[in-house]
Each structure stands twice: as structure tokens, then as C-alpha cells.
Design a protein around this motif. Structure first.
Motif, PDB file in Angstrom:
ATOM      1  N   SER A 179       0.812  -1.225   0.000  1.00  0.00           N
ATOM      2  CA  SER A 179       0.000   0.000   0.000  1.00  0.00           C
ATOM      3  C   SER A 179       0.843   1.271   0.000  1.00  0.00           C
ATOM      4  O   SER A 179       0.471   2.270  -0.616  1.00  0.00           O
ATOM      5  CB  SER A 179      -0.935   0.003   1.205  1.00  0.00           C
ATOM      6  OG  SER A 179      -1.896  -1.010   1.089  1.00  0.00           O
ATOM      7  N   ALA A 219      -6.443   2.263  -3.758  1.00  0.00           N
ATOM      8  CA  ALA A 219      -7.087   1.523  -2.672  1.00  0.00           C
ATOM      9  C   ALA A 219      -6.006   0.854  -1.832  1.00  0.00           C
ATOM     10  O   ALA A 219      -5.181   0.101  -2.367  1.00  0.00           O
ATOM     11  CB  ALA A 219      -8.050   0.478  -3.234  1.00  0.00           C
ATOM     12  N   ASP A 247      -4.354   0.248   4.607  1.00  0.00           N
ATOM     13  CA  ASP A 247      -4.353   1.088   5.810  1.00  0.00           C
ATOM     14  C   ASP A 247      -4.843   2.467   5.397  1.00  0.00           C
ATOM     15  O   ASP A 247      -4.117   3.243   4.778  1.00  0.00           O
ATOM     16  CB  ASP A 247      -2.946   1.166   6.409  1.00  0.00           C
ATOM     17  CG  ASP A 247      -2.885   1.984   7.695  1.00  0.00           C
ATOM     18  OD1 ASP A 247      -3.906   2.621   8.052  1.00  0.00           O
ATOM     19  OD2 ASP A 247      -1.826   2.007   8.344  1.00  0.00           O
ATOM     20  N   TYR A 248      -6.084   2.771   5.759  1.00  0.00           N
ATOM     21  CA  TYR A 248      -6.681   4.016   5.271  1.00  0.00           C
ATOM     22  C   TYR A 248      -5.933   5.257   5.753  1.00  0.00           C
ATOM     23  O   TYR A 248      -5.973   6.312   5.107  1.00  0.00           O
ATOM     24  CB  TYR A 248      -8.158   4.102   5.679  1.00  0.00           C
ATOM     25  CG  TYR A 248      -8.418   4.702   7.039  1.00  0.00           C
ATOM     26  CD1 TYR A 248      -8.752   6.046   7.176  1.00  0.00           C
ATOM     27  CD2 TYR A 248      -8.316   3.934   8.205  1.00  0.00           C
ATOM     28  CE1 TYR A 248      -8.992   6.605   8.421  1.00  0.00           C
ATOM     29  CE2 TYR A 248      -8.552   4.489   9.450  1.00  0.00           C
ATOM     30  CZ  TYR A 248      -8.881   5.820   9.556  1.00  0.00           C
ATOM     31  OH  TYR A 248      -9.102   6.375  10.794  1.00  0.00           O
ATOM     32  N   THR A 249      -5.211   5.154   6.885  1.00  0.00           N
ATOM     33  CA  THR A 249      -4.516   6.336   7.404  1.00  0.00           C
ATOM     34  C   THR A 249      -3.352   6.765   6.513  1.00  0.00           C
ATOM     35  O   THR A 249      -2.854   7.884   6.660  1.00  0.00           O
ATOM     36  CB  THR A 249      -4.002   6.090   8.838  1.00  0.00           C
ATOM     37  OG1 THR A 249      -3.032   5.031   8.833  1.00  0.00           O
ATOM     38  CG2 THR A 249      -5.140   5.724   9.776  1.00  0.00           C
ATOM     39  N   LEU A 302      -3.751   7.492   3.516  1.00  0.00           N
ATOM     40  CA  LEU A 302      -4.332   8.499   2.616  1.00  0.00           C
ATOM     41  C   LEU A 302      -4.302   9.898   3.219  1.00  0.00           C
ATOM     42  O   LEU A 302      -3.824  10.832   2.559  1.00  0.00           O
ATOM     43  CB  LEU A 302      -5.748   8.076   2.210  1.00  0.00           C
ATOM     44  CG  LEU A 302      -5.819   6.708   1.507  1.00  0.00           C
ATOM     45  CD1 LEU A 302      -7.260   6.341   1.186  1.00  0.00           C
ATOM     46  CD2 LEU A 302      -4.968   6.693   0.242  1.00  0.00           C
ATOM     47  N   TYR A 308     -11.241  10.970   0.928  1.00  0.00           N
ATOM     48  CA  TYR A 308     -10.912   9.546   1.037  1.00  0.00           C
ATOM     49  C   TYR A 308     -12.007   8.853   1.829  1.00  0.00           C
ATOM     50  O   TYR A 308     -12.787   9.484   2.546  1.00  0.00           O
ATOM     51  CB  TYR A 308      -9.537   9.320   1.678  1.00  0.00           C
ATOM     52  CG  TYR A 308      -9.372   9.905   3.064  1.00  0.00           C
ATOM     53  CD1 TYR A 308      -9.520   9.114   4.206  1.00  0.00           C
ATOM     54  CD2 TYR A 308      -9.050  11.255   3.237  1.00  0.00           C
ATOM     55  CE1 TYR A 308      -9.362   9.656   5.475  1.00  0.00           C
ATOM     56  CE2 TYR A 308      -8.892  11.799   4.501  1.00  0.00           C
ATOM     57  CZ  TYR A 308      -9.039  10.996   5.611  1.00  0.00           C
ATOM     58  OH  TYR A 308      -8.888  11.528   6.860  1.00  0.00           O
ATOM     59  N   ALA A 332     -12.865   5.334   4.276  1.00  0.00           N
ATOM     60  CA  ALA A 332     -12.492   4.129   5.021  1.00  0.00           C
ATOM     61  C   ALA A 332     -13.649   3.151   4.871  1.00  0.00           C
ATOM     62  O   ALA A 332     -14.794   3.494   5.184  1.00  0.00           O
ATOM     63  CB  ALA A 332     -12.245   4.465   6.490  1.00  0.00           C
ATOM     64  N   TYR A 348      -9.317  -0.571   5.707  1.00  0.00           N
ATOM     65  CA  TYR A 348      -8.879  -0.258   4.342  1.00  0.00           C
ATOM     66  C   TYR A 348      -9.443   1.086   3.891  1.00  0.00           C
ATOM     67  O   TYR A 348     -10.476   1.536   4.394  1.00  0.00           O
ATOM     68  CB  TYR A 348      -9.357  -1.343   3.375  1.00  0.00           C
ATOM     69  CG  TYR A 348      -8.563  -2.632   3.434  1.00  0.00           C
ATOM     70  CD1 TYR A 348      -7.901  -3.109   2.311  1.00  0.00           C
ATOM     71  CD2 TYR A 348      -8.474  -3.373   4.608  1.00  0.00           C
ATOM     72  CE1 TYR A 348      -7.180  -4.288   2.343  1.00  0.00           C
ATOM     73  CE2 TYR A 348      -7.753  -4.552   4.665  1.00  0.00           C
ATOM     74  CZ  TYR A 348      -7.105  -5.005   3.529  1.00  0.00           C
ATOM     75  OH  TYR A 348      -6.387  -6.176   3.579  1.00  0.00           O
ATOM     76  N   GLY A 349      -8.765   1.712   2.934  1.00  0.00           N
ATOM     77  CA  GLY A 349      -9.209   3.000   2.432  1.00  0.00           C
ATOM     78  C   GLY A 349      -9.096   3.108   0.922  1.00  0.00           C
ATOM     79  O   GLY A 349      -8.350   2.359   0.286  1.00  0.00           O
ATOM     80  N   VAL A 350      -9.831   4.066   0.356  1.00  0.00           N
ATOM     81  CA  VAL A 350      -9.820   4.270  -1.092  1.00  0.00           C
ATOM     82  C   VAL A 350     -10.018   5.745  -1.396  1.00  0.00           C
ATOM     83  O   VAL A 350     -10.678   6.465  -0.640  1.00  0.00           O
ATOM     84  CB  VAL A 350     -10.923   3.413  -1.764  1.00  0.00           C
ATOM     85  CG1 VAL A 350     -12.312   3.822  -1.280  1.00  0.00           C
ATOM     86  CG2 VAL A 350     -10.835   3.462  -3.275  1.00  0.00           C
ATOM     87  N   THR A 351      -9.429   6.193  -2.488  1.00  0.00           N
ATOM     88  CA  THR A 351      -9.597   7.580  -2.920  1.00  0.00           C
ATOM     89  C   THR A 351      -9.469   7.686  -4.431  1.00  0.00           C
ATOM     90  O   THR A 351      -9.069   6.722  -5.109  1.00  0.00           O
ATOM     91  CB  THR A 351      -8.572   8.501  -2.244  1.00  0.00           C
ATOM     92  OG1 THR A 351      -8.911   9.870  -2.507  1.00  0.00           O
ATOM     93  CG2 THR A 351      -7.156   8.255  -2.764  1.00  0.00           C
TER      94      THR A 351
END
Length: 349
Positions: free
Chosen positions: A76, A94, A97-99, A101, A113, A115, A290-293
Motif C-alpha cells: 500500500s 485503494a 491502511d486508510y490512514t 491516505l 478519502y 475508510a 482499508y481505504g480508497v480515494t
């Protein structure tokens, strides 16, 4: 008179049919607009995204688009670096670890973004692994310590599963009250700890007991070939690949949101590329989310928003669940969340 009226009615019907036929003919022959969507994503998302992508491509044909999706799996941290440091363009990023982003992309490289999903760490093995018939959730660290046993985790400087695996072993030391981090990590790598603060060097080195790869899914082939006996992976990945695995206590597996204060006792300082320079960043242990933007440099933002809406929709949830990836009850949206996906997220200000 009646014959004239009847003739007019028949003529009108014929004209209507001709118009419908012509309209249908035009629709059938109108070419679909071709679009390429580029996605940088965590390796652990490979399988659910494969199925999601196929359905999304079919869905977009009904909206007049022929979408070709190009994916690149990596750790990631590297997925983020491709945009922030290497200047590459992506429509979706994607990560596991969303943090990462808000730390590296928001607000300079992305204006929002989300989560959206959970996971947990497990210890994977196969029937060929040494002590496969003995290992369990209570003695796993003792098995890893045994002579001749080899295990692996991903590079903590590149992959969240790597730095989470290392922090999990420090959490295990706290939980069991035994020198597990020292015996499994410090004895066999150049990763060191000062109390509960872990420090990863720029170049992580190991002895013959431990193998490290850039992303956690790269360890699966080593596991299946017998090159290593055990590997730290996400539970979703273990289930997707039909691997045997040991479930770790919640105090160690980074699954339970109610244990966030317990997890936060441990941190790791890793080396990351930022603005062309290697810098040290401290990461605190926390529940896996998980995270996505959509990056600001996305070339097809409209289609990217459609994709993200599809991912967060009921059908997206179903695909992830089928592939053993648990969604948050309500995904969390931060920043300038696109209108198209607002109904799928809880806006956090």
C-alpha cells in the motif's frame, strides 16, 4: 369515411414502428465510448477487485462505456508513492491502511478519502509446514521459535501487513508477558525496539529463519512451495487461497475496534519516501481498516466516481463478502466527498 380513418390509423402505426426500428438500429450501432481506468491497490485486494472489475465493466456498457480496467497490485505504501513521489496518474488508489491516505495524499494529492473495510492478521501455514499438527492459537510463537522453522512477513517500510505483523509481535510480548519480539524479531533481523517503540531500518536484513517480500501476498508462493513454514497474512487472503491458518487473540490480531487503546501502546517508525526524500514516519498500531480515494490527477474522474459508487454499493459489499472481506457497517467519508457516493458513506468532519 370509416375506411379513410382506418387507413390513417394504420399509417400512423406504421410510421411509429418505423421510428422505433430506426431508433433501435441507431442505438445498436452506436459505438461505446472507450475509457481506461487505472487502479493502484494493495495486494490483499487483488481477488475481490478482480470480480468487482468484471461486473463493473459489464455495468458500464449499459451506460454507453467500454471500460478497460488496468490494475497494479503492490504494498500500500508503494501504491501511494506511485502518485505522490513518482508522479504517476491513477483513477483509483485503494490501500490496506486508510490512514496512509490522510498522511500522504490528503489534501495535496486527493481531496477526499473513504475508510470502507476491515481485516485481521492470521498466521498461515500448509500441511507441509513443520509442526503443522501441533500449532494453535496458544503456542504459535513457541512453534515459530523452534530450530529449523522458517517464517515470513512483508517489508514494514513498504507494506502495511509488514509493519502490522511486526507490531503484532510486540503486542504478543505484552499480552503473554514473554520476550516474543526479542526472540522472533530482534534475534533474526536488524529491526529493534525501545520499550514498545519499534524502529525499522532503511534496509531490513534477516538471517535464514525469516524471509521478507515487498507485499504479503508474495509470501504465498514461498509458503506453498515449502520455502517457509509460516507467513503472516490477512485473514481474507488466507481464506481466498484456501490456506490453513492460526487465529490470533484479538489483543494481537488488530481486528477489534474496542481494543484501539490497547493496540495504541505499540508504534513502529518506518522509512518512507516523501517529496523525493526518505523520511522517518511513526505509525501507531490500530484496528485494520482499508481505504480508497480518487487522486486529483485522475484522467477519468467521472468514471472513477462511478467505480467507487459501485464498490460501495450493495453489490460491491456482496462481492467483498463472498471473498471474505468484511465491510464497515457504514463506510466513513472524509473531505470533499463526491455527490455520487455520499449516500454510501457517513461524512466525518
Amino acid at each position: 369515411m370509416k375506411k379513410m380513418v382506418l387507413a390513417l390509423v394504420v399509417l400512423a402505426l406504421l410510421m411509429c414502428c418505423c421510428q422505433q426500428s430506426t431508433k433501435q438500429s441507431i442505438t445498436e450501432t452506436t459505438p461505446l465510448k472507450k475509457v481506461t481506468l487505472t487502479i493502484f491497490h494493495a495486494g490483499s485486494l487483488t481477488i475481490p477487485l478482480q470480480e468487482l472489475n468484471e461486473e463493473f465493466e459489464s455495468y458500464m456498457k449499459t451506460k454507453g462505456y467500454e471500460v478497460e480496467i488496468r490494475t497494479e497490485a503492490s504494498g500500500s505504501v508503494m501504491a501511494v508513492r506511485k502518485v505522490t513521489d513518482l508522479g504517476r496518474k491513477a483513477d483509483i488508489v485503494a490501500v490496506a491502511d486508510y490512514t496512509l491516505l490522510p498522511t500522504f495524499m490528503y489534501p495535496k494529492y486527493a481531496d477526499f478519502y473513504v475508510a470502507f473495510a476491515r481485516n485481521e492478521l492470521v498466521l498461515c501455514y500448509t500441511d507441509k509446514s513443520k509442526y503443522a499438527d501441533e500449532i494453535n492459537g496458544s503456542n504459535w510463537y513457541e512453534i515459530l521459535e523452534k530450530n529449523g522453522v522458517k517464517f515470513g512477513f512483508s517489508n514494514p517500510n513498504i507494506d502495511p501487513c509488514g509493519y502490522r505483523s511486526v507490531m503484532a509481535m510486540e503486542l504478543a510480548e505484552l499480552y503473554y508477558g514473554k520476550p516474543i519480539f526479542h526472540d522472533l524479531i530482534e534475534k533474526h533481523t536488524n529491526i529493534r525496539a525501545n520499550g514498545t517503540k519499534i524502529f525499522s531500518p532503511k534496509d531490513v536484513t534477516t538471517d535464514e529463519k525469516i524471509l521478507i517480500r515487498d507485499k504479503s501476498v508474495d509470501l504465498i508462493a514461498l509458503l506453498e512451495s515449502g520455502s517457509i513454514d509460516y507467513a503472516f497474512e490477512y485473514k481474507s487472503v488466507a481464506l481466498q487461497h484456501n490456506l490453513r491458518f492460526v487465529e490470533l487473540p484479538d489483543e494481537i490480531n488488530l481486528r477489534n475496534p474496542s481494543l484501539k487503546d490497547w493496540y495504541a501502546q505499540v508504534s513502529i517508525t518506518v522509512w518512507k519516501m516523501e517529496n523525493g526524500k526518505l523520511v522517518q514516519k511513526e505509525i501507531r498500531a490500530k484496528p485494520i481498516v482499508y481505504g480508497v480515494t480518487i487522486p486529483k490527477n485522475a484522467e477519468n474522474r467521472e468514471i472513477a466516481e462511478e467505480y467507487l459508487a459501485f464498490l460501495l454499493s450493495k453489490r460491491g459489499r456482496e462481492i467483498f463478502k463472498k471473498n471474505h472481506q468484511e465491510f464497515l457497517e457504514k463506510p466513513l467519508g472524509f473531505g470533499n466527498v463526491p455527490e455520487l457516493i455520499k449516500k454510501y458513506v457517513k461524512i466525518v468532519t
